[in-house]
Design an enzyme around this catalytic site. Sequence first.
Site, PDB file in Angstrom:
ATOM      1  N   ILE A  37       0.822  -1.213   0.000  1.00  0.00           N
ATOM      2  CA  ILE A  37       0.000   0.000   0.000  1.00  0.00           C
ATOM      3  C   ILE A  37       0.851   1.255   0.000  1.00  0.00           C
ATOM      4  O   ILE A  37       0.336   2.344   0.033  1.00  0.00           O
ATOM      5  CB  ILE A  37      -0.961   0.034   1.213  1.00  0.00           C
ATOM      6  CG1 ILE A  37      -0.208  -0.249   2.510  1.00  0.00           C
ATOM      7  CG2 ILE A  37      -2.083  -0.959   1.022  1.00  0.00           C
ATOM      8  CD1 ILE A  37      -1.053  -0.105   3.743  1.00  0.00           C
ATOM      9  N   GLY A  71      10.818   6.244   2.120  1.00  0.00           N
ATOM     10  CA  GLY A  71      12.243   6.213   2.387  1.00  0.00           C
ATOM     11  C   GLY A  71      12.618   5.197   3.447  1.00  0.00           C
ATOM     12  O   GLY A  71      13.702   4.643   3.448  1.00  0.00           O
ATOM     13  N   LYS A  82       5.220  -2.308   8.045  1.00  0.00           N
ATOM     14  CA  LYS A  82       6.291  -1.559   7.400  1.00  0.00           C
ATOM     15  C   LYS A  82       7.610  -2.305   7.517  1.00  0.00           C
ATOM     16  O   LYS A  82       8.094  -2.552   8.621  1.00  0.00           O
ATOM     17  CB  LYS A  82       6.387  -0.171   8.036  1.00  0.00           C
ATOM     18  CG  LYS A  82       7.553   0.642   7.538  1.00  0.00           C
ATOM     19  CD  LYS A  82       7.428   2.104   7.926  1.00  0.00           C
ATOM     20  CE  LYS A  82       6.430   2.799   7.042  1.00  0.00           C
ATOM     21  NZ  LYS A  82       6.388   4.244   7.207  1.00  0.00           N
ATOM     22  N   ASP A  84      10.758  14.210   9.749  1.00  0.00           N
ATOM     23  CA  ASP A  84      10.266  14.002   8.381  1.00  0.00           C
ATOM     24  C   ASP A  84       8.771  14.313   8.310  1.00  0.00           C
ATOM     25  O   ASP A  84       7.978  13.513   7.839  1.00  0.00           O
ATOM     26  CB  ASP A  84      10.554  12.559   7.939  1.00  0.00           C
ATOM     27  CG  ASP A  84      10.519  12.413   6.416  1.00  0.00           C
ATOM     28  OD1 ASP A  84      10.592  13.460   5.720  1.00  0.00           O
ATOM     29  OD2 ASP A  84      10.397  11.292   5.924  1.00  0.00           O
TER      30      ASP A  84
END
Length: 792
Positions: free
Chosen positions: A485, A489, A507, A619
């Site tokens: 999905i 980075g 992840k 980030d």
Amino acid sequence: MSLSLLLLPLLLAIPPPPSALAQAANISSFSSSDPPWLPGQGQILLSPNATFAAGFQPLHPNASSAQYTFSVWYYGISPVTVVWSANPNSTVDASASLVVTPGGQLFLNSSGAVRWARNATAAAALSLGDNGNLMFGAWESFSSPGISPGDTFLPSQNMNETTLVSKNGRFSFDSENLTFNGTEIYWTSPGKNKFLNMDDSGKISQENGQSILSADFGDKSVLRRLTLADDGNLRLFSYSQGEWTMVWQAMPELCQIHGLCGRNSICMGDGANGTYCVCPPGFRSSVDGNYECERKVPVASRQKAKFLRLDFVNFTGGLNQTNLQVANFSDCRAKCLADQTCEGFMFNYDGTGFCVLQLERLLYGYWSPGATANAMFLMVDQSETDTTNFTGLTSVLETTCPVNVTLPFPPDESSTTTRNIAIICTLFAAELISGMAFFWAFLKKYIKYRNMAQTLGLELLPAGGPKRFTLAEIKAATKGFLDPIGRGGFGDVYKGELSDKRVVAVKCLKNVAGGDAEFWAEVTIIARMHHLNLVRLWGFCAEKGQRILVYEYVPNGSLDKFLFRSSRATDQSETGEAAAATDQKPMLDWGVRYRIALGVARAIAYLHEECLEWVLHCDIKPENILLGDDFCPKISDFGLAKLRKKEDMVSMSRIRGTRGYMAPEWVKTDQITPKADVYSFGMVLLEIVSGVRNFEMQGSRIESEDWYFPGWAFDKAFKEMKVEDILDRQIKHAYDDKIHFKLVDRMVKTAMWCLQDRPELRPSMGKVAKMLEGTVEIMEPRKPTIFYLGDE
Ligand SMILES: *[C@@H]1O[C@H](CO)[C@@H](O)[C@H](O)[C@H]1NC(C)=O
Ligand SMILES: *[C@@H]1O[C@H](CO)[C@@H](O)[C@H](O)[C@H]1NC(C)=O
Ligand SMILES: *[C@@H]1O[C@H](CO)[C@@H](O)[C@H](O)[C@H]1NC(C)=O
Ligand SMILES: *[C@@H]1O[C@H](CO)[C@@H](O)[C@H](O)[C@H]1NC(C)=O
Ligand SMILES: *[C@@H]1O[C@H](CO)[C@@H](O)[C@H](O)[C@H]1NC(C)=O
Ligand SMILES: *[C@@H]1O[C@H](CO)[C@@H](O)[C@H](O)[C@H]1NC(C)=O
Ligand SMILES: *[C@@H]1O[C@H](CO)[C@@H](O)[C@H](O)[C@H]1NC(C)=O
Ligand SMILES: *[C@@H]1O[C@H](CO)[C@@H](O)[C@H](O)[C@H]1NC(C)=O
Ligand SMILES: *[C@@H]1O[C@H](CO)[C@@H](O)[C@H](O)[C@H]1NC(C)=O
Ligand SMILES: *[C@@H]1O[C@H](CO)[C@@H](O)[C@H](O)[C@H]1NC(C)=O
Ligand SMILES: *[C@@H]1O[C@H](CO)[C@@H](O)[C@H](O)[C@H]1NC(C)=O
Ligand SMILES: *[C@@H]1O[C@H](CO)[C@@H](O)[C@H](O)[C@H]1NC(C)=O
């Protein structure tokens, strides 16, 4: 000539002046051949490389009759930091002396009595190691306490089976549990496992082979100490740049430490400034102090008693706090009324029937609006006139995570007519002010909201930290990584479903430095961060070189999908949905945009201020802001920056084309502070308002070097006074000066402050949240520039 020769021996016989005596000497050991050691001498025993010193340490140097402890401290660090004392609670005066007898006995005498003594063999001498260990024969300060245990562990000291006690004697740490008053355990080490020792690099090893890492892990050149302070918190400190910096702590929320406040009292805190105790409504400070409270009016008739709702308050020290699992609120209340010892109850509106009675006492209360949405109902007499001021449960949910928002879909590309969606905002505003009825309306919605959460499995969360998954479990959940999905980075993201039916985003991290233990320690920290606006981390997997994080699945995908319509796949989302080109996203109205901004600001503020200073996101960008049910914003990927090196971060962001969000200081070698996140947030905020990427303009990429989006936006909004020009074209028509001006003005001004080139000019994230809320005045911002870059 002859006269002076005669005088010479006389001069030599004059004893040295007292000042010379006071500077007496550095010694490297103290034995029976040395004269008695007196406090006034100023003599110190130095470790070979002069890191530590031992000697008589005056307690209040300026008092008329100084009191001393015989202590070990860091030599050359001011203020004096004592790490061990022979007699912390039994000070001696200037008449004291320390002697070693030829037979090998050490005595600290004062006023004719022995205050402290140690036995060794003949010819033993007192000496001090470079690690701070005071040694006398077989005895050492590292393993044996003085008269009472110390409050500090040093690197290389064996912690197994050694107990720390805070200076005030109220708290102790037995290498596994933090305990108040000898029996009340309020913290247990990760994995319920003993601490063994700490090394120079900032790693605390545990008995099961796991470890805890400091924020500055790896730096061997700094001095470190683990200290149990008088506030009951265990903290690891590093000495660098002239001061002690906290790099790890057991309790991020001080108020959850037992015993800071007394009976009936509620602990409140504001992170940096510590804690204070307040009395709940209907109570007043009791005369004998001790942060205790007592009822103003005793409850005369239980059947007629009132209950005051205290949002975010939890009393954790009651008797038998079992969850009674009732059908509804009235049931819980009835159970409390039926028990003669019940003082109140806790109830959760999450549909699970959570109900805990507070029997006999109200102890260890704290207020914590961070993440939990529970309320305490306190019984008071019917005549009580105090009203509750512990509120906010409703407004927190309503301002950032409203229930059941419906948004229109955008019109055809050519069409310029847009529905005025301000109606929705007005509906919400009306709801907010509709008085008594509102609370019950809220409850109904809230239950619905929580039910939705429940189906996502929030209730099944393991209480004791993140779950460790096996690779096989992960493979089963994702059906062999079948459904990607997103890609980012940090790694690829797959959708999956756990065996307990929880839908998850998995992840797989790339290029993660550090071993298993480091990864585990890091993940524990990340998993401890609970906030409505942070994506929950449910578990992880570290097996066969794999580093996998298992997050809650956030259904609506990332913010960029909603914000940038013209952007045809500039960047793929990280944890969002597959970027199907046909996927038509509804438009975010001003109210929702504002809530998203506020939620994100609050979550980052939580990371910066309520966790520890060093939890930076590094980030922040629309791809990392996911939208949950009803567009409740949730930040993802927080904490991961710590797994990366700074150079990696910079180059990584270049590759991904997100340079537009990096603060100027990233390019320089400056230290990265929380203010870097503030900059990134400012950029996102401006994009939320404008609906365009900061490095794009109306669909085309800006190539000019001089173009700087914030500067341009500033000129439009504050020089040309045409704020409409920077608003998102898609919903510009919905912009109503009267309704939205204040909202949008706050967002733009706040963004400008966040985007200041110099970090020190940017407000802290907590301030940013307040600016957005409108609870602090926002001064006119200066024009953001990028001159700072060209400085050197
Ligand atoms: C004690 O030792 C320290 C460090 O070696 C030195 O700087 C200091 O001058 C010494 N003091 C005396 C009185 O010798
Ligand atoms: C040291 O030894 C003496 C006798 O040898 C004994 O009375 C005393 O209690 C010992 N002190 C300590 C601190 O062990
Ligand atoms: C002194 O020795 C300790 C332990 O060996 C070491 O950690 C420390 O860096 C040394 N300090 C100096 C100033 O050399
Ligand atoms: C810690 O101390 C206990 C009791 O003395 C001992 O059984 C255990 O082996 C020690 N653990 C380690 C790792 O030294
Ligand atoms: C030290 O003295 C203080 C004040 O008298 C007392 O409250 C505390 O309990 C004592 N600490 C220990 C470890 O005995
Ligand atoms: C910590 O507390 C637990 C639970 O009461 C107990 O089992 C354990 O032995 C304690 N640890 C130590 C080192 O005393
Ligand atoms: C500490 O515990 C004792 C009994 O174990 C109790 O009497 C006392 O009230 C407790 N003190 C506090 C401050 O809770
Ligand atoms: C701590 O207190 C100071 C002074 O009272 C105040 O300026 C500061 O904002 C407070 N910090 C927090 C995090 O509340
Ligand atoms: C209250 O605090 C205790 C201990 O921290 C915790 O176990 C419990 O879940 C909390 N209750 C609620 C309703 O949040
Ligand atoms: C705690 O309360 C529950 C429910 O009232 C009761 O069943 C249980 O026996 C109690 N336990 C103790 C130790 O009092
Ligand atoms: C409630 O009022 C008390 C007393 O004025 C105050 O100390 C406390 O901070 C207030 N609580 C909240 C949640 O504002
Ligand atoms: C949201 O509200 C609409 C209309 O009020 C209703 O039809 C819909 O079922 C609601 N959705 C949810 C998830 O509650």
